[in-house]
Design an enzyme around this catalytic site. Structure first.
Site, PDB file in Angstrom:
ATOM      1  N   CYS A  60      -4.196  -3.315   4.326  1.00 28.56           N
ATOM      2  CA  CYS A  60      -3.725  -2.820   5.612  1.00 28.56           C
ATOM      3  C   CYS A  60      -4.719  -3.056   6.745  1.00 28.56           C
ATOM      4  O   CYS A  60      -4.908  -4.174   7.182  1.00 28.56           O
ATOM      5  CB  CYS A  60      -3.347  -1.351   5.467  1.00 28.56           C
ATOM      6  SG  CYS A  60      -2.171  -0.742   6.701  1.00 28.56           S
TER       7      CYS A  60
ATOM      8  N   LYS B  29     -10.354  -0.496  -0.376  1.00 24.09           N
ATOM      9  CA  LYS B  29     -10.174  -0.716   1.062  1.00 24.09           C
ATOM     10  C   LYS B  29     -11.475  -0.468   1.810  1.00 24.09           C
ATOM     11  O   LYS B  29     -12.095   0.598   1.690  1.00 24.09           O
ATOM     12  CB  LYS B  29      -9.073   0.221   1.571  1.00 24.09           C
ATOM     13  CG  LYS B  29      -8.640  -0.013   3.019  1.00 24.09           C
ATOM     14  CD  LYS B  29      -7.459   0.895   3.347  1.00 24.09           C
ATOM     15  CE  LYS B  29      -6.868   0.600   4.720  1.00 24.09           C
ATOM     16  NZ  LYS B  29      -5.676   1.439   4.980  1.00 24.09           N
TER      17      LYS B  29
ATOM     18  N   GLU C  49       0.856  -1.183   0.000  1.00 23.46           N
ATOM     19  CA  GLU C  49       0.000   0.000   0.000  1.00 23.46           C
ATOM     20  C   GLU C  49       0.898   1.241   0.000  1.00 23.46           C
ATOM     21  O   GLU C  49       1.957   1.260   0.649  1.00 23.46           O
ATOM     22  CB  GLU C  49      -0.871  -0.021   1.247  1.00 23.46           C
ATOM     23  CG  GLU C  49      -1.818   1.156   1.386  1.00 23.46           C
ATOM     24  CD  GLU C  49      -2.490   1.201   2.751  1.00 23.46           C
ATOM     25  OE1 GLU C  49      -3.643   1.635   2.816  1.00 23.46           O
ATOM     26  OE2 GLU C  49      -1.840   0.791   3.753  1.00 23.46           O
TER      27      GLU C  49
END
Length: 331
Positions: free
Chosen positions: A161, A129, A59
């Protein structure tokens, strides 16, 4: 699984994860220069690891996360950045996972994207995300998990993440068929120990391979700890980088091994056991969900929100110490 190899076979998928050096970029021209650097990484890694089928970049590895210019560096998907990545994958006959932060969103703030490109240079997946890292990330939250068939038929699921800190996101991804969950992250100190452990725990509790690519080095805000890793479906570590920028590590993932385990394991088969509770005592086990909160969340999201707020706080703003103490005392 085999460790210490640079090869693969018809039954194994060769995966590389990159501790990419965090880029500090001021313009779109600098972003495109960085994209060419990433493309060079693809070519060099394929030369060094001839068994490579899939390479994963972290990321923020494409545009970085500039504290004031992040919106200026946003782009489209497809766009000039992904065009460079597509050509690199096609040229080197490998699949690749890349980051776009962010993708322009006509209906609000940009998306934080996980891009999977196949060995023909085609974009196969653009995952947004789901749980941006608040309160710092400005990205518009995605609304669905995604899984696609990857190299040699291995099913690949996407996480970005903070997504992997939410057990429900990983479990939903796996229940859609993921055999490998790829987590691209830009995680910094002081969360090193927790994030390394999360990868192993998520792999074990979901009987799934986990591949994590993290940034390394310092930008204008943070120092990123690296430790990109590849985890077996039993939670053990197959390969792990250190903390230095631009490290790469590699492992083979056996397709038949994970499918055989999911079919034959008993006490360790957390996926089967989830919906076959107590099958030693009850014929075929109990499938009904015992989890009241998830029933409420599905049927009445506002009520679920109220339950969470009663345990935490009722506003996105962090309360003062006096307010927080009073809130707790008044529960």
């Amino acid at each position: 699984m085999p460790v210490g190899s640079i090869s693969s076979s018809s039954d194994t998928v060769g995966v590389a994860v990159v501790n990419y050096r965090v880029p500090v970029l001021e313009s779109k021209e600098e972003v495109l220069d960085n994209c060419h650097r990433i493309a060079d990484f693809v070519e060099g890694t394929k030369m060094g690891y001839p068994g490579l089928d899939l390479i994963v970049f972290p990321e923020y590895s494409t545009q970085g996360f500039h504290p004031t210019k992040w919106r200026e560096l946003c782009t489209t998907v497809p766009g000039p950045e992904t065009d460079i990545f597509c050509e690199a994958c096609r040229k080197n006959k490998v699949w690749g996972v890349f980051s776009i932060t962010g993708e322009i969103n006509p209906n609000g703030n940009p998306f934080n994207c996980f891009i999977l490109i196949d060995d023909q240079g085609k974009i196969k997946l653009n995952f947004h995300k789901i749980n941006p890292w608040v309160p710092k990330e400005p990205w518009y939250p995605g609304d669905q998990t995604m899984v696609v068939k990857g190299p040699k038929g291995l099913m690949i699921g996407a996480n970005v993440c903070y997504d992997s800190n939410i057990p429900e996101i990983v479990r939903d991804t796996v229940m859609k068929g993921a055999e490998l969950v790829v987590r691209i992250q830009g995680y910094m100190y002081p969360s090193k120990e927790q994030q390394i452990k999360v990868a192993s725990v998520r792999a074990w509790e979901n009987n799934v391979y986990f591949a994590v690519a993290n940034m390394a080095g310092r930008d204008k805000l943070y120092y990123y700890f690296g430790h990109s890793n590849i985890i077996d479906f039993d939670g053990t570590t197959l390969a792990e980088c250190g903390s230095a920028p631009d490290e790469v590590t590699y492992a083979e993932l056996s397709i038949s091994a994970i499918r055989r385990a999911r079919r034959n394991w008993t006490a360790e088969n957390h996926l089967y056991n989830l919906t076959h509770r107590g099958y030693s005592a009850v014929k075929d086990g109990v499938a009904t969900s015992p989890y009241s909160f998830y029933k409420i969340w599905s049927e009445d999201p506002e009520k679920a929100k109220q339950i969470c707020e009663s345990l935490t706080r009722d506003t996105p703003e962090q309360p003062s110490e006096e307010q927080a103490t009073g809130h707790l005392l008044n529960k």
